[in-house]
Enzyme design. Structure first.
Site, PDB file in Angstrom:
ATOM      1  N   THR A  15     103.103  55.459 -24.692  1.00 13.09           N
ATOM      2  CA  THR A  15     103.654  54.183 -25.173  1.00 13.09           C
ATOM      3  C   THR A  15     102.772  53.524 -26.225  1.00 13.09           C
ATOM      4  O   THR A  15     103.263  52.858 -27.135  1.00 13.09           O
ATOM      5  CB  THR A  15     103.841  53.233 -23.966  1.00 13.09           C
ATOM      6  OG1 THR A  15     104.856  53.783 -23.139  1.00 13.09           O
ATOM      7  CG2 THR A  15     104.253  51.844 -24.381  1.00 13.09           C
ATOM      8  N   SER A  58     104.141  61.167 -21.512  1.00 18.93           N
ATOM      9  CA  SER A  58     103.484  61.728 -20.323  1.00 18.93           C
ATOM     10  C   SER A  58     104.164  62.948 -19.705  1.00 18.93           C
ATOM     11  O   SER A  58     103.488  63.917 -19.358  1.00 18.93           O
ATOM     12  CB  SER A  58     103.382  60.662 -19.237  1.00 18.93           C
ATOM     13  OG  SER A  58     102.330  59.782 -19.497  1.00 18.93           O
ATOM     14  N   THR A  90     100.793  56.375 -19.945  1.00 20.57           N
ATOM     15  CA  THR A  90     100.234  55.908 -18.672  1.00 20.57           C
ATOM     16  C   THR A  90     100.834  56.619 -17.455  1.00 20.57           C
ATOM     17  O   THR A  90     100.224  56.645 -16.397  1.00 20.57           O
ATOM     18  CB  THR A  90     100.450  54.390 -18.507  1.00 20.57           C
ATOM     19  OG1 THR A  90     101.849  54.123 -18.534  1.00 20.57           O
ATOM     20  CG2 THR A  90      99.737  53.610 -19.579  1.00 20.57           C
ATOM     21  N   ASP A  91     102.051  57.197 -17.634  1.00 23.12           N
ATOM     22  CA  ASP A  91     102.737  57.750 -16.454  1.00 23.12           C
ATOM     23  C   ASP A  91     101.928  58.844 -15.757  1.00 23.12           C
ATOM     24  O   ASP A  91     101.902  58.917 -14.524  1.00 23.12           O
ATOM     25  CB  ASP A  91     104.108  58.314 -16.842  1.00 23.12           C
ATOM     26  CG  ASP A  91     105.074  57.230 -17.282  1.00 23.12           C
ATOM     27  OD1 ASP A  91     104.737  56.033 -17.197  1.00 23.12           O
ATOM     28  OD2 ASP A  91     106.179  57.588 -17.726  1.00 23.12           O
TER      29      ASP A  91
HETATM   30  N1  DAS Z   1     105.270  54.860 -19.482  1.00 23.92           N
HETATM   31  C1  DAS Z   1     104.917  55.238 -20.817  1.00 23.92           C
HETATM   32  C2  DAS Z   1     103.462  54.876 -21.104  1.00 23.92           C
HETATM   33  O1  DAS Z   1     103.053  53.901 -20.507  1.00 23.92           O
HETATM   34  C3  DAS Z   1     105.369  56.535 -21.244  1.00 23.92           C
HETATM   35  C4  DAS Z   1     104.373  57.631 -21.053  1.00 23.92           C
HETATM   36  O2  DAS Z   1     103.650  57.626 -20.080  1.00 23.92           O
HETATM   37  O3  DAS Z   1     104.331  58.493 -21.927  1.00 23.92           O
HETATM   38  O4  DAS Z   1     102.773  55.440 -21.897  1.00 23.92           O
END
Ligand code: DAS
Length: 331
Positions: A15, A58, A90-91
């Site tokens: 993200t 992710s 973050t995922d």
């Molecule tokens: N949820 C998103 C992020 O926070 C998407 C991801 O993980 O790629 O980055």
């Protein structure tokens, strides 16, 4: 004029690097140079060397991305960087950070960060997270701590951190333990240090391994155990209830799989705390499961245990080495 220390920033996507396209939904677009250019203040902290390793979300991250990131970080340190920052979705950030933590063989801080709000949203957290990550990566105090995860001005050990909320910017926490430091006024305020550090593990191959994680449900009939076996997994991670408990039906089915040669390991499905070994003695209790051959993961989460098994199995570790290494890392 004094020369600033070099910090390398490697971008993998997520993200933090996403822009709105078409419908307004975001996807990975920005490269490492873009991320760094958006935070001019970084140049007050360090001489930044930006490099794009990948640009994916992710769910698209696979072991080869992690090994590419490791190679980038090692090269950067060999070329004189005092620390390295990686940006990541973050995922699955916690798995990549832990994977790297198992392999990182340098004193220099390797810091993983990301963002919960994309750059087009009000209150986008990516720039602040990148700044804080660079602060941590350039800090003398962060040396020797392995891989750190820094978001929301909070510093976590990669081995303890989990994403705990689907949207909150405070989502990264170390359940049961807590963060080891915070960033304030562009400085790392380190409060805690790990009591134990681990020797780096051998770097595995980039081949993906099929290691399912299954959470044992209420009123578990154990049918899923046999279903999983039909896909020839390399190992099975079970998120068992409480301190490591399964129904007798699931325990029997797991025992059969282990007799057929499958490595089965378990963690607690509660989200924090440890599996036990000798507290309960009924069929399907942790003592019974360990007696039958299931490897207890201690304080590791299922996601972390899966990464550890991946690294060990793909570098050819035997069952005794796996059992001992899991015991050490999960203690
Ligand atoms: N949820 C998103 C992020 O926070 C998407 C991801 O993980 O790629 O980055």
């Amino acid at each position: 004029m004094s020369k600033k220390a070099v910090v390398a920033v490697g971008a993998l996507g997520g993200t933090i690097a996403m822009s709105a396209v078409g419908t307004g939904a975001v996807k990975p677009e920005l490269d490492a140079e873009d991320l760094v250019a958006a935070v001019p203040e970084l140049t007050n902290i360090a001489d930044i060397r930006a490099h794009s390793i990948a640009n994916v979300a992710s769910p698209a991250i696979v072991p080869s991305h992690v090994l590419d990131a490791l190679a980038f970080a090692r090269r950067a340190v060999d070329d004189g960087a005092v620390g390295v920052v990686l940006t990541h979705g973050t995922d699955t950030l916690e798995e990549t950070a832990y994977f790297l933590d198992l392999l990182w063989d340098r004193e220099e801080p390797l810091v993983v960060t990301g963002a919960m709000r994309s750059p087009n949203l009000p209150g986008a957290d990516g720039p602040a997270n990148l700044l804080s990550a660079v602060v941590a990566a350039s800090s003398e105090e962060a040396r020797g701590l392995g891989v750190l995860v820094v978001l929301d001005d909070t510093v976590h050990l990669a081995r303890l951190v989990s994403k705990t909320h689907s949207t909150g910017v405070w989502t990264f926490r170390s359940p049961g333990w807590g963060p080891v430091g915070r960033i304030a006024e562009r400085k790392l305020r380190l409060m805690l240090k790990p009591a134990r550090m681990f020797d780096p593990l051998p770097v595995p191959s980039a081949d993906p391994l099929h290691i399912p994680i299954v959470q044992s449900p209420w009123a578990d009939d154990g049918m899923w155990v046999t279903a999983i076996a039909s896909n020839n997994p390399r190992a099975l991670v079970i998120e068992a209830s409480g301190v490591g408990h399964l129904s007798e039906a699931a325990a029997d089915a797991c025992e059969q799989l282990m007799k057929d040669g499958l490595l089965v390991a378990m963690v607690t499905r509660t989200g924090s705390g440890t599996t036990l070994e000798h507290s309960y003695g009924y069929p399907g209790s942790e003592e019974d499961l360990i007696e039958r051959g299931i490897i207890p993961g201690g304080f590791l989460t299922g996601r972390k245990l899966r990464v550890l098994l991946h690294v060990l199995l793909s570098s050819g570790a035997d069952v005794d080495t796996i059992r001992n290494t899991v015991a050490g890392h999960g203690r």
